[in-house]
Design an enzyme around this catalytic site. Structure first.
Site: not given
Ligand code: NAP
Length: 292
Positions: A54, A98, A121
């Site tokens: 990312k 994450q 996200d």
């Protein structure tokens, strides 16, 4: 083989090129570079790899990335304090925590602490809640399911009125994919580990999204002729001809299904590359929301 391959690698490249061009235009117009903060608690090798991918994508597309690693024993308060700090930082447009977090942390509370407009996200409970409600729109949609729907649309598959089956009901893939399909006016069945007669359910589907993590689970004779298949699964199949001793396969038996379906995504090279591409698109949009 009759199915057309939906080339996720090529489509993700297009999405990334579009994002890169828009970022360059913003910067040329004097706007700040969009920025993505990545929070990694602990040192899981797979999570660290995803975070690096990312960060690299940000660099490739002209965006800033701010990596904020935390030790595996970080407390709930410490992680939430970091999220608050990132919420307040104008250089950070998107915050990615994450997952999975270590077991002692309350994932829902951490996700809830993220500013809705920085939730790139799409896992904030309010964003997911809005996805599930008629007439409401989430600020961001989770990246992998967003990528699945993007691929279907790009291939020209009609979603409205289609019978869709989603295999898997996880928070990160199956359930948001099903909710997105409902928003697109598909008629959706969600299959999980307690579902009876899965073959018969799948046989009725014009669209199959498979996300269960079971190697080549969906057989060719379960697939309705003309169906569109999005295979999210990533499984390691032993293969002596490969140096690493395995090759990646999906949740669908590709060779069999490709003889029956009209459209199919390969593994690798299907959904995989889309996840980061959609994250980049979401991060750019976060910058637009916050700065324009
Ligand atoms: P997960 O959290 O393990 O969820 C698996 C789902 O599959 C659960 O809902 C489970 O049902 C269902 N399931 C398991 N065995 C089943 C069976 N025999 N029959 C029917 N349903 C069954 O998995 P996930 O995180 O959603 O990931 C799914 C797959 O997608 C994995 O292979 C993962 O590596 C891959 N993935 C790919 C990407 C990407 O390409 N970017 C991103 C994320 C995940 P219950 O709910 O009843 O337990």
């Amino acid at each position: 083989m009759t199915a057309k391959i939906i080339d996720g690698t090529a489509i993700a490249k297009e999405v990334r090129a579009e994002v890169k061009e828009k970022v360059a235009k913003r910067v040329a117009a004097g706007k700040p570079q969009p920025g993505l903060a990545t929070v990694l608690v602990g040192e899981r090798v797979d999570s660290a790899t995803y975070v690096r991918m990312k960060q690299k994508a940000c660099a490739d597309l002209g965006m800033n990335s701010f990596h904020r690693p935390m030790p595996i024993d970080a407390t709930q308060e410490e992680v939430e304090a970091l999220v608050s700090e990132l919420n307040a930082d104008p250089a950070v447009n998107g915050i990615l925590v994450q997952l999975p977090l270590p077991d002692h942390l309350d994932e829902e509370k951490v996700l809830q602490a993220i500013d809705l407009e920085k939730d790139v996200d799409g896992f904030h409970p309010i964003n997911i809640g809005r996805l599930a409600q008629k007439g409401r729109e989430p600020v961001f949609v989770p990246c992998t399911p967003y990528g699945c729907i993007y691929l279907l649309k790009k291939a020209g598959v009609e979603l409205s009125g289609a019978n869709a089956v989603v295999l898997g009901r996880s928070n990160i893939v199956g359930m948001p994919a099903a909710l997105l399909l409902v928003k697109e006016n598909a008629t959706v069945t969600v299959v999980h580990s307690r579902t009876k007669n899965i073959e018969d359910v799948v046989r009725n589907a014009d669209i199959i999204i498979a996300a269960i993590g079971m190697m080549e689970f969906v057989k060719g004779d379960w697939v309705k002729p003309g169906a569109a298949i999005i295979d999210v699964g990533i499984n390691e199949k032993p293969d002596d001809t490969k140096k690493r001793g395995y090759r990646l396969v999906g949740d669908v038996n590709y060779e069999e299904a490709a003889e029956v379906a009209d459209y199919i995504t390969p593994v690798p090279g299907g959904v995989g590359p889309m996840t980061i591409a959609m994250l980049m698109a979401n991060t750019l949009r976060a910058a637009e929301i916050q700065q324009d």
